[in-house]
Design a protein around this motif. Structure first.
Motif, PDB file in Angstrom:
ATOM      1  N   LEU C  12       0.906  -1.217  -0.011  1.00 39.54           N
ATOM      2  CA  LEU C  12       0.130  -0.001  -0.146  1.00 39.54           C
ATOM      3  C   LEU C  12       1.071   1.315   0.086  1.00 39.54           C
ATOM      4  CD1 LEU C  12      -2.712  -0.885   2.435  1.00 39.54           C
ATOM      5  CD2 LEU C  12      -3.329  -0.801   0.027  1.00 39.54           C
ATOM      6  N   PHE C  13       1.927   1.170   0.883  1.00 38.84           N
ATOM      7  CA  PHE C  13       2.860   2.353   0.816  1.00 38.84           C
ATOM      8  C   PHE C  13       3.489   2.648  -0.379  1.00 38.84           C
ATOM      9  CE2 PHE C  13       5.032   5.438   3.271  1.00 38.84           C
ATOM     10  CZ  PHE C  13       6.323   5.531   2.779  1.00 38.84           C
ATOM     11  N   ALA C  14       3.825   1.458  -1.137  1.00 38.56           N
ATOM     12  CA  ALA C  14       4.489   1.815  -2.461  1.00 38.56           C
ATOM     13  C   ALA C  14       3.481   2.255  -3.457  1.00 38.56           C
ATOM     14  CB  ALA C  14       5.066   0.327  -3.193  1.00 38.56           C
ATOM     15  N   ILE C  15       2.213   1.812  -3.409  1.00 36.75           N
ATOM     16  CA  ILE C  15       1.192   2.356  -4.188  1.00 36.75           C
ATOM     17  C   ILE C  15       0.906   4.002  -4.084  1.00 36.75           C
ATOM     18  CG2 ILE C  15      -1.251   2.261  -5.040  1.00 36.75           C
ATOM     19  CD1 ILE C  15      -1.034  -0.817  -4.491  1.00 36.75           C
ATOM     20  N   GLY C  16       0.988   4.288  -2.562  1.00 32.64           N
ATOM     21  CA  GLY C  16       0.878   5.870  -2.386  1.00 32.64           C
ATOM     22  C   GLY C  16       1.898   6.363  -2.818  1.00 32.64           C
ATOM     23  N   PHE C  30      -3.330  14.432  -2.302  1.00 31.99           N
ATOM     24  CA  PHE C  30      -3.351  14.441  -0.867  1.00 31.99           C
ATOM     25  C   PHE C  30      -3.744  12.985  -0.467  1.00 31.99           C
ATOM     26  CE2 PHE C  30      -2.446  17.732   1.961  1.00 31.99           C
ATOM     27  CZ  PHE C  30      -2.642  18.908   1.273  1.00 31.99           C
ATOM     28  N   MET C  31      -4.674  12.649  -1.454  1.00 30.34           N
ATOM     29  CA  MET C  31      -5.425  11.510  -1.085  1.00 30.34           C
ATOM     30  C   MET C  31      -4.317  10.077  -0.958  1.00 30.34           C
ATOM     31  SD  MET C  31      -9.273  11.474  -2.048  1.00 30.34           S
ATOM     32  CE  MET C  31      -9.203  11.949  -3.993  1.00 30.34           C
ATOM     33  N   CYS C  32      -3.556  10.207  -1.898  1.00 32.50           N
ATOM     34  CA  CYS C  32      -2.571   9.203  -2.039  1.00 32.50           C
ATOM     35  C   CYS C  32      -1.676   9.301  -0.676  1.00 32.50           C
ATOM     36  CB  CYS C  32      -1.446   9.582  -3.255  1.00 32.50           C
ATOM     37  SG  CYS C  32      -2.120   9.297  -4.668  1.00 32.50           S
ATOM     38  N   VAL C  33      -1.274  10.721  -0.073  1.00 36.63           N
ATOM     39  CA  VAL C  33      -0.609  10.608   1.119  1.00 36.63           C
ATOM     40  C   VAL C  33      -1.263  10.085   2.327  1.00 36.63           C
ATOM     41  CG1 VAL C  33       0.083  12.606   2.766  1.00 36.63           C
ATOM     42  CG2 VAL C  33       0.589  12.835   0.411  1.00 36.63           C
ATOM     43  N   GLU C  34      -2.771  10.281   2.295  1.00 40.69           N
ATOM     44  CA  GLU C  34      -3.491   9.597   3.269  1.00 40.69           C
ATOM     45  C   GLU C  34      -3.222   8.090   3.080  1.00 40.69           C
ATOM     46  OE1 GLU C  34      -5.116  10.915   5.698  1.00 40.69           O
ATOM     47  OE2 GLU C  34      -4.488  12.787   4.863  1.00 40.69           O
ATOM     48  N   LEU C  35      -3.149   7.429   1.992  1.00 37.11           N
ATOM     49  CA  LEU C  35      -3.042   6.046   1.599  1.00 37.11           C
ATOM     50  C   LEU C  35      -1.813   5.709   2.379  1.00 37.11           C
ATOM     51  CD1 LEU C  35      -4.046   3.472   0.557  1.00 37.11           C
ATOM     52  CD2 LEU C  35      -2.781   4.397  -1.651  1.00 37.11           C
ATOM     53  N   MET C  36      -0.639   6.597   2.205  1.00 35.14           N
ATOM     54  CA  MET C  36       0.635   6.034   2.822  1.00 35.14           C
ATOM     55  C   MET C  36       0.386   6.048   4.308  1.00 35.14           C
ATOM     56  SD  MET C  36       2.711   8.381   0.125  1.00 35.14           S
ATOM     57  CE  MET C  36       4.156   8.613   1.131  1.00 35.14           C
ATOM     58  N   LEU C  37      -0.444   6.904   5.032  1.00 35.93           N
ATOM     59  CA  LEU C  37      -0.401   7.277   6.320  1.00 35.93           C
ATOM     60  C   LEU C  37      -1.299   5.841   6.812  1.00 35.93           C
ATOM     61  CD1 LEU C  37      -1.193  10.822   6.782  1.00 35.93           C
ATOM     62  CD2 LEU C  37       0.681   9.673   7.513  1.00 35.93           C
ATOM     63  N   ASN C  38      -2.109   5.344   5.999  1.00 37.67           N
ATOM     64  CA  ASN C  38      -2.808   4.417   6.319  1.00 37.67           C
ATOM     65  C   ASN C  38      -1.797   3.013   6.176  1.00 37.67           C
ATOM     66  OD1 ASN C  38      -5.952   4.163   6.994  1.00 37.67           O
ATOM     67  ND2 ASN C  38      -5.601   5.935   5.314  1.00 37.67           N
ATOM     68  N   VAL C  40       1.058   2.968   6.878  1.00 36.45           N
ATOM     69  CA  VAL C  40       1.935   2.969   8.087  1.00 36.45           C
ATOM     70  C   VAL C  40       1.202   2.430   9.513  1.00 36.45           C
ATOM     71  CG1 VAL C  40       3.028   4.683   9.617  1.00 36.45           C
ATOM     72  CG2 VAL C  40       3.439   4.764   7.384  1.00 36.45           C
ATOM     73  N   ASN C  41      -0.121   2.882   9.444  1.00 40.26           N
ATOM     74  CA  ASN C  41      -0.945   2.619  10.566  1.00 40.26           C
ATOM     75  C   ASN C  41      -1.020   1.144  10.670  1.00 40.26           C
ATOM     76  OD1 ASN C  41      -1.303   5.097  11.317  1.00 40.26           O
ATOM     77  ND2 ASN C  41      -3.537   5.350  10.680  1.00 40.26           N
ATOM     78  N   LEU C  42      -1.191   0.270   9.487  1.00 40.61           N
ATOM     79  CA  LEU C  42      -1.336  -0.982   9.354  1.00 40.61           C
ATOM     80  C   LEU C  42      -0.026  -1.669  10.074  1.00 40.61           C
ATOM     81  CD1 LEU C  42      -2.772  -3.610   8.557  1.00 40.61           C
ATOM     82  CD2 LEU C  42      -1.772  -3.252   6.281  1.00 40.61           C
ATOM     83  N   SER C  43       0.951  -1.052   9.652  1.00 41.79           N
ATOM     84  CA  SER C  43       2.352  -1.710  10.161  1.00 41.79           C
ATOM     85  C   SER C  43       2.384  -1.534  11.769  1.00 41.79           C
ATOM     86  CB  SER C  43       3.514  -0.491   9.425  1.00 41.79           C
ATOM     87  OG  SER C  43       4.242  -1.354   8.674  1.00 41.79           O
ATOM     88  N   PHE C  44       1.892  -0.431  12.368  1.00 38.25           N
ATOM     89  CA  PHE C  44       1.962  -0.293  13.590  1.00 38.25           C
ATOM     90  C   PHE C  44       1.108  -1.073  14.230  1.00 38.25           C
ATOM     91  CE2 PHE C  44       4.800   3.180  14.978  1.00 38.25           C
ATOM     92  CZ  PHE C  44       4.746   4.279  13.664  1.00 38.25           C
ATOM     93  N   VAL C  45      -0.125  -1.124  13.824  1.00 44.23           N
ATOM     94  CA  VAL C  45      -1.148  -2.298  14.433  1.00 44.23           C
ATOM     95  C   VAL C  45      -0.419  -3.716  14.418  1.00 44.23           C
ATOM     96  CG1 VAL C  45      -3.325  -3.536  14.146  1.00 44.23           C
ATOM     97  CG2 VAL C  45      -2.976  -0.886  14.194  1.00 44.23           C
ATOM     98  N   ALA C  46       0.160  -3.889  13.232  1.00 54.11           N
ATOM     99  CA  ALA C  46       0.638  -5.312  13.218  1.00 54.11           C
ATOM    100  C   ALA C  46       1.789  -5.495  14.185  1.00 54.11           C
ATOM    101  CB  ALA C  46       1.245  -5.554  11.833  1.00 54.11           C
ATOM    102  N   LEU C  47       2.743  -4.697  14.508  1.00 56.76           N
ATOM    103  CA  LEU C  47       3.825  -4.668  15.217  1.00 56.76           C
ATOM    104  C   LEU C  47       3.385  -4.633  16.661  1.00 56.76           C
ATOM    105  CD1 LEU C  47       6.715  -3.154  12.923  1.00 56.76           C
ATOM    106  CD2 LEU C  47       6.302  -5.393  13.678  1.00 56.76           C
TER     107      LEU C  47
END
Lengths: 710, 168, 98
Positions: C12-16, C30-38, C40-47
């Motif tokens: 997802l980050f790469a796509i962003g 801007f929305m792509c930036v939001e995608l990147m943030l999401n 990252v959120n997924l990473s955090f939750v996984a870890l």
């Protein structure tokens, strides 16, 4: 002396001079140095000193005169004071050396200079008979010349600067004669060269003076190269550079080709510094400096440094008889060569300059043939009468300047053709200079007679039979060379008498040619200038007693010989052998010498009587006379053969190689740099935000890759 | 029930990635926004499956429900959208959409029948909300307060920036 | 499951990122930036499953800041649109030379 590191020289702990006033020897070069610094600072004070103008000695306006006088008084006191203190100290040390048996020199090292593995050079001073003799000469005559200069330079704006340089010179000269090793001597050597340059070009707003100073320095440099090579050889062969070490090594090692090479290169240094053939060309030009400078530097002290060097290095030259033969031969040829030129010079200072070159030749004749005492003796006596002659000439020039200034006439104050009959206006100076002329000609009982006669006798004695005579130079046997040297010396003595008498007659004899209006302004020099002249006159009369020969038992015999025996005796004996000259021959030689002198004077008196050369209508000298007047056109020859080609080569190298190469690289490089920077700047920072985003992404990729791969 | 868990996980992951790809390639901003909303829904599901139910709910409420709404607001405000009714057209698209929808419904039915499956390797986390709250209001209290300041600044800033200048 | 989640996050980050570099429409950027943030959120939750609940707290922070950023950013876009008449990034040329 807690701030100084004391390294005891071997055996100095038991030296008879340890703990005496000799411990204060370090003050000797330091006092004049201090004087130089103080005077230098005084010269920088505004309104009290201006840069040296031309040799014009016009008086200043009275508004600045008072302040000027104050500064001058201060400078005079400082400069003369340090000189007197140094002289006093030298006398004290000399006194403490009386009655003491001094076989070894008194060496004190004060600080490390170059500690680099095998090479250990320290700042050290050496007190022995030779160095103290030189010190006395330098400080004594130096003091007299300082006093004279107070009067001579009175109206010069560069008064303080002059005395600063003069003090600095004395400091360097004392370092030279007191140094305990060749490098320390060399420091003094270079220092006096520097001061010579500074003082020759003292009136630097005249191009000619500057050129003369440069010439002196550059020609000296050639000699310095020789000195340096000699030091390199010394170090590589003996690993020592101090006098004791080197001389001991040479004495134990004996005559080897290396010692010969060292001696030859040392002599090259002497040729430069003491103005021998072919490096004499700077000395006549050096007359562009103030006359007291010529007296001190180019008569009494600096130019004699070469003689001192040979005397100091006596063991080296004693073990290199071929080199000694070369020294004496060069000295003889130079003496003759310069004397011929002096015959035909019209500038009073030029006559004296070539005379100095000639007399230095005599000194080298002496030390080259192993007669070190004779050479040093002549050094001392020559210092007396040559300084006197120069100072007297200074008084004359001073008077001539005053005369021309009085009538606002612009003419050469140093040209003999403008003088004449000055004995009426300057009787004291005239008398003193007459005494000096007799001395330099070699008329007894004046100082020059004894020293010159001793040289000629010594050369002849060695020619008759000695280790030196047995040696050879370029295949010529030493004896032949020594006889030739003797002959040169004799002819030169004749010529010396002739040209000196000529000079005296043109300046002081006959009618005055300066001009009717100027005559009224001609006067004797002020006391401050005449007193040193008279003092030197006294020394000229009695100086001969320093080393009376056994032949003339009118006083203590050979005082100087005994004095210098511990320093040069062994070396002299090595070259002279035990040859004994028969009494009758000695008397004959003395008689010949005296006869030559008298003959020369008589010839000149007859030849130049009634001679009233007219400068304005002087015919151009042709033939032999012309050759002599133009000093064999040596300067022109050197200019054409050496100077111009080198300048042309340098110019072409610069124009074709350096300028395009360096310019292209420098400015091209700068342009390239600017162009590159601008390209990077304009392409990467063009306001295109999308491009920035790409760059950020790329950069982040690089960083991540680096982090993950490390 | 590990297989089911994996299947569900992969389904949501696939939905997220495909939606993201589709989002990035849309020309029209309105469907792009909606695809992004879909991404967020899928991610929310993933969060829940990763034992972060609180975050999952917040994701729907805040991200999908507020932020994306603001985006769509702005698009509308600036009249940037084109008046197309549907984005993906054609039979293939409708078929794909239908399959995905059916899969999701089937998921739901299975979940309603049994307890939510979990990955056996992971330990059970109860009371996630309690833990989060405890951490948020004690260890990270300063950060929390600062974010409230940031929100205030953002509100004021947004209003100021977007205000129409009234020309007299 | 953590590994798979991280892979999804990376994708997802790469796509962003590709979207940010490629798109010219400011809002979609801007929305792509939001995608990147999401992502990252997924990473955090996984870890967060490994490292504790701090991951969740961080996700909350990220969301909050994303909201603030979106608000301000869109306000700027509106301003820009009013001034230049377009949200096309290639139309915003003031920084460029000439």
């Amino acid at each position: 002396m807690t701030m100084l590191t004391l390294l005891q020289a071997a055996g100095a702990a038991e030296h008879p001079l340890a703990g005496t006033v000799a411990e204060w020897a370090w003050l000797l070069p330091l006092l004049p140095l201090l004087g130089a610094v103080v005077n230098g600072l005084l010269s920088l004070l505004p309104r009290l000193s201006e840069p040296g103008l031309t040799g014009d000695v016009d008086a200043r306006e009275s508004a600045a005169a008072a302040a000027h006088t104050r500064q001058q008084t201060l400078v005079s006191i400082v400069a003369t004071g340090v000189m007197l203190s140094a002289f006093g100290l030298a006398v004290a040390i000399f006194a403490s050396m009386q009655g003491v048996r001094l076989d070894a020199p008194f060496v004190r090292t004060y600080a490390q200079w170059i500690p680099a593995g095998n090479l250990q050079i320290d700042w050290g001073l050496q007190i022995d008979q030779l160095s103290m003799l030189m010190t006395l000469v330098v400080t004594g005559i130096g003091t007299l010349i300082h006093v004279f200069s107070i009067g001579y330079m009175k109206s010069d704006p560069g008064f303080a600067r002059y005395f600063a340089y003069l003090n600095l010179f004395v400091a360097c000269m004392l370092t030279l004669v007191l140094g305990s090793s060749y490098p320390v001597l060399f420091v003094g050597w270079e220092g006096v060269g520097l001061c010579s340059y500074l003082l020759i070009g003292f009136w630097f707003s005249e191009r000619a003076n500057v050129e003369a100073g440069k010439k002196a320095f550059v020609v000296n440099r050639i000699g310095d190269f020789g000195f340096l090579v000699a030091m390199f050889l010394m170090f590589s062969t003996f690993q020592r550079l101090d006098f004791s070490g080197v001389h001991a090594a040479v004495t134990s090692g004996g005559s080897t080709p290396v010692v010969l090479a060292i001696a030859l290169f040392l002599f090259l240094g002497c040729v430069g510094k003491s103005a021998q053939l072919p490096l004499y060309v700077w000395l006549p030009d050096a007359m562009a400096g103030p006359t007291p400078v010529s007296a001190l530097i180019h008569a009494a002290t600096m130019v004699t440094a070469g003689v001192y060097l040979v005397a100091r290095s006596a063991p080296i030259f004693a073990h290199a008889p071929s080199a000694s033969l070369l020294v004496t031969l060069v000295g003889a040829v130079t003496a003759l060569f310069a004397a011929t030129i002096a015959l035909r010079q019209w500038d009073i200072k030029k006559v004296l300059a070539y005379s100095t070159v000639s007399q230095l030749g005599y000194m080298f004749m002496a030390v080259g043939s192993g007669a070190y005492t004779a050479g040093v003796f002549h050094l001392v006596t020559h210092a007396f009468f040559k300084a006197l002659l120069f100072l007297g000439a200074g008084s004359v020039i001073h008077a001539m300047h005053a005369a021309y200034h009085h009538t606002h006439r612009d003419d050469d104050a140093q040209d003999l053709r403008n003088m004449g009959g000055l004995r009426r206006y300057m009787p004291a100076t005239a008398a003193a200079m007459a005494l000096a002329t007799l001395a330099i000609a070699g008329v007894p009982p004046f100082a020059g007679f004894f020293s010159k006669d001793e040289i000629l006798s010594a050369v002849f004695a060695r020619a008759m039979g000695s280790p030196l005579a047995s040696a050879s130079l370029f295949g010529m046997p030493g004896a032949t060379i020594l006889y030739a040297v003797y002959a040169c010396g004799l002819v030169t003595a004749l010529l010396t008498a002739v040209y000196m008498t000529r000079m005296m007659m043109l300046a002081f004899g006959g009618r005055n040619r300066t001009g009717d209006a100027e005559q009224g302004a001609l006067h004797e020099a002020p006391l401050v200038m005449t007193a040193p002249v008279l003092a030197l006159a006294v020394l000229t009369v009695v100086g001969g007693w320093l080393n009376l020969p056994a032949l003339i038992p009118i006083g203590p015999i050979g005082v100087l010989e005994h004095w210098l025996e511990p320093v040069t005796g062994a070396s002299a004996a090595r070259l002279a052998g035990a040859t004994h000259v028969p009494h009758a021959t000695e008397q004959l030689l003395v008689g010949i010498a005296v006869a030559t002198a008298v003959l020369g004077i008589a010839f000149a008196l007859l030849r130049y009587r009634g001679d009233q050369p007219d400068k304005a209508h002087a015919p151009v000298d042709t033939g032999v006379a012309g050759l002599l007047t133009r000093a064999y056109s040596v300067d022109a020859g050197v200019d054409a053969v050496i100077v111009r080609p080198i300048n042309a080569l340098a110019g072409s190298v610069f124009a074709r190689g350096v300028e395009p190469g360096v310019d292209r690289t420098m400015s091209g490089g700068g342009t390239l740099l600017a162009w590159t920077a601008s390209v990077f700047g304009s392409r990467f920072q063009d306001g295109d935000v999308g491009k920035y985003a790409w760059l950020i992404a790329a950069g982040a990729l690089v960083v991540i890759a680096a982090l993950s791969l490390s | 029930m590990n297989g089911f868990y994996d299947f569900q996980f992969y389904l949501f992951s696939l939905m997220a990635v495909v939606s993201a790809l589709l989002f990035v390639t849309r020309r029209n901003p309105v469907p792009a926004a909606l695809w992004l909303v879909n991404v967020m829904f899928a991610l929310s599901g993933l969060y829940v499956m990763l034992d972060a139910p609180f975050v999952g709910v917040i994701q729907v409420l805040v991200y999908a429900g507020a932020i994306m709404v603001v985006f769509v607001f702005v698009v509308m405000l600036l009249n940037l959208g084109r008046a197309e009714i549907s984005d993906l057209r054609g039979l293939a698209a409708r078929l794909g959409a239908g399959i995905v929808g059916l899969a999701l419904v089937a998921n739901l039915l299975v979940l309603l029948r049994s307890r939510p499956p979990r990955a056996e390797s992971a330990p059970a986390i109860d009371n996630v909300v309690t833990d989060v709250a405890a951490s948020l209001f004690t260890d990270y209290l300063v950060a929390f307060e600062l974010t409230s300041v940031v929100l205030l600044v953002a509100v004021v800033g947004a209003v100021l920036l977007a205000k129409k200048r009234v020309t007299s | 499951m953590i590994a798979e989640a991280l892979i999804v996050s990376a994708l997802l980050f790469a796509i962003g990122v590709i979207g940010v570099l490629t798109r010219r429409n400011a809002i979609i950027l801007f929305m792509c930036v939001e995608l990147m943030l999401n992502a990252v959120n997924l990473s955090f939750v996984a870890l967060a499953k490994l490292h504790g609940v701090a991951g969740h707290v961080f996700v909350i922070m990220v969301m909050t800041i994303a909201a603030a950023e979106a608000a301000v950013g869109l306000a700027i876009v509106i301003s820009v649109f009013r001034h230049f008449g377009s949200v096309d990034l290639s139309a915003l040329r003031l920084l460029r030379d000439g």
